[in-house]
Design an enzyme around this catalytic site. Structure first.
Site, PDB file in Angstrom:
ATOM      1  N   GLU A 129       0.825  -1.200   0.000  1.00 47.93           N
ATOM      2  CA  GLU A 129       0.000   0.000   0.000  1.00 47.93           C
ATOM      3  C   GLU A 129       0.869   1.265   0.000  1.00 47.93           C
ATOM      4  OE1 GLU A 129      -3.206  -0.010  -0.170  1.00 47.93           O
ATOM      5  OE2 GLU A 129      -3.674   2.089   0.261  1.00 47.93           O
ATOM      6  N   ASP A 130       1.912   1.265   0.789  1.00 41.71           N
ATOM      7  CA  ASP A 130       2.608   2.523   1.082  1.00 41.71           C
ATOM      8  C   ASP A 130       4.024   2.647   0.529  1.00 41.71           C
ATOM      9  OD1 ASP A 130       0.422   3.429   2.474  1.00 41.71           O
ATOM     10  OD2 ASP A 130       1.090   2.569   4.362  1.00 41.71           O
TER      11      ASP A 130
END
Ligand code: MN
Length: 480
Positions: A75-76
């Site tokens: 996600e990051d």
């Protein structure tokens, strides 16, 4: 925990498992998040580390803790699913992908029925119960650091926690986690009520210490000459559960009848019954208060003897008697059932996980209203033969797998189904034979005066849509 501490903690409960992969996941996640910070200003990895630490406290298996360390990597950071798979393999990658999927679901509804659908959808989306456990560890740390977020975000996340994640923890038998999540959410949702109640409960606790001490003393006197091992603990209720009771009964804290709770923990089942006998000869039991959850465990595997007696000062004391193992199950639920089988095949470990998972599903499904409904959902949910699709307004609709936008349209409203001329899924136009997937956002396009077509009958899965279409076509003499 630093790396060495985490590895040592894990090895303490799984001495024969090779920890090389865990060490690698620790370093990999540290490097991947190196340039990132949390809203608190802390290094981002602090969060991943906290998640792994909870998972280790719950004694989860090695792939789960690795996935916990890596849960925000897709996600990051710029790391791809493929890269993750080549470094850590299919099992861990699947779990990380599962957690990432759950991150994209945001619950806003205030409707209880919707919350139930959501909880089911989370389980169906996760597929592997360990993904839910990672998500719960993630949520616990996010709740502990919630004060760094904006007020509106705080409220939304706290509300989501109390309506989705705390009940999920409860369903999985993770009672300790459930009350932690509840109390953290309560603190952010009703800060004043929380402060007030927490002051009153600590004052009461001080008074109860005295009663508890006398009770312990009396019990210890009788047990002095026996070889029965025991730990006597005061049972504390979550502030949120007391608050809910006040709301339900519409009474202030002072008027809530709440007996002192005591837990006696011993080694064997035989000693549980022996302790029960001793307690009952020492203190007068309240008629009808005895329940034996050891011979008949609850569906979520909870086991204990329950009894209520008149305490040394004449007030009621609720007592739970259980073994250490039962205590662990009661505190940690499903996580307590991850066992490490040494020297056996990988397959056996998976089988055990599946059995646990199945048991939890059974319990989950037991809550449905009728046995019929129970059997039906056993058929559908267990094989994931159900998809959960959103309306543009964020409502969830449960449909059978293979359902099309037409099924969805009729599920939303008959008139929308009748006048359907097209559909968008996730903002893209799709054909009416598109097979909906869990998490899809479906928008139905309608045109006034438009009517069902004959070929629609072959495009729908649900009985509801089929009968509405057939009814119309019959009326028009299009079909017999
Ligand atoms: Mn996270």
């Amino acid at each position: 925990m630093n790396k060495a501490e985490l590895l040592a903690h894990f090895t303490a409960y799984a001495p024969h498992v090779d920890t090389a992969l865990l060490a690698k996941a620790f370093d990999y996640s540290t490097a991947a998040h190196a340039a990132q910070e949390r809203a608190s200003g802390e290094h981002y990895f602090v969060h991943c580390n906290a998640v792994a630490q909870s998972l280790a406290e719950w004694k989860m298996d090695l792939p789960t803790i690795c996935a916990g360390l890596l849960h925000d990597v897709l996600e990051d950071t710029s790391i791809s699913e493929q890269a993750l798979r080549s470094e850590f393999g299919e099992e861990i990658t699947k779990m990380v992908v599962g957690v990432t999927k759950l991150d994209h679901l945001q619950f806003n509804s205030r409707d209880d029925a919707q919350a139930e659908n959501w909880r089911r959808m989370l389980l169906a989306t996760a597929q592997d119960i360990r993904v839910i456990v990672i998500k719960l560890a993630d949520r616990l740390h996010n709740m502990r650091t919630l004060s760094y977020l904006r007020e509106d975000k705080r409220k939304r996340i706290a509300y989501e926690t109390v309506s989705l994640y705390a009940p999920l923890a409860h369903r999985l038998g993770m009672f300790k986690l459930k009350s932690q999540l509840d109390d953290l959410a309560f603190m952010f949702l009703e800060p004043e009520a929380y402060e007030d109640l927490s002051r009153k409960v600590s004052a009461q606790l001080a008074a109860r210490e005295v009663t508890l001490a006398r009770f312990k003393q009396d019990i210890e006197k009788v047990l002095a000459n026996t070889a029965i091992p025991r730990r006597i603990l005061a049972r504390t209720k979550s502030l949120y559960s007391i608050y809910m009771k006040m709301q339900r009964q519409d009474k202030p804290f002072e008027e809530i009848q709440d007996a002192l709770g005591v837990r006696i923990i011993t080694d064997t089942i035989a000693n549980c019954y022996a302790l029960l006998g001793i307690v009952h000869t020492q203190f007068k039991p309240v008629a009808g208060s005895f329940t034996d959850y050891i011979s008949i465990p609850k569906m979520n595997l909870y086991r204990s003897l329950h009894t209520t007696v008149m305490g040394p000062d004449g007030e009621l004391v609720e007592i739970q008697i259980r073994t250490e193992e039962m205590h662990r199950t009661a505190e940690y639920g499903i996580a307590a059932h991850w066992r490490y089988k040494i020297g056996e095949h990988q397959r056996d470990i998976h089988l055990e996980e599946k059995l646990n998972w199945l048991r939890q599903w059974m319990e989950w499904l037991q809550d449905l209203k009728s046995p019929r409904e129970f059997l039906d959902s056993l058929k559908t949910d267990l094989d994931f033969r159900q998809v959960f699709v959103f309306t543009p307004a964020g409502e969830v609709k449960a449909l059978p797998a293979g359902a099309t936008p037409l099924d969805f349209a009729f599920c939303v409203h008959t008139e929308i189904g009748m006048a359907c001329v097209g559909a968008q899924v996730n903002n893209k136009m799709v054909k009416l034979d598109y097979q909906l997937k869990s998490g899809d956002i479906c928008r139905i396009l309608t045109k006034k005066g438009s009517k069902p077509k004959k070929d629609w009958l072959s495009l729908v899965q649900t009985a509801r849509a089929r009968s509405k279409i057939r009814h119309y076509l019959r009326e028009q003499g299009i079909v017999a």
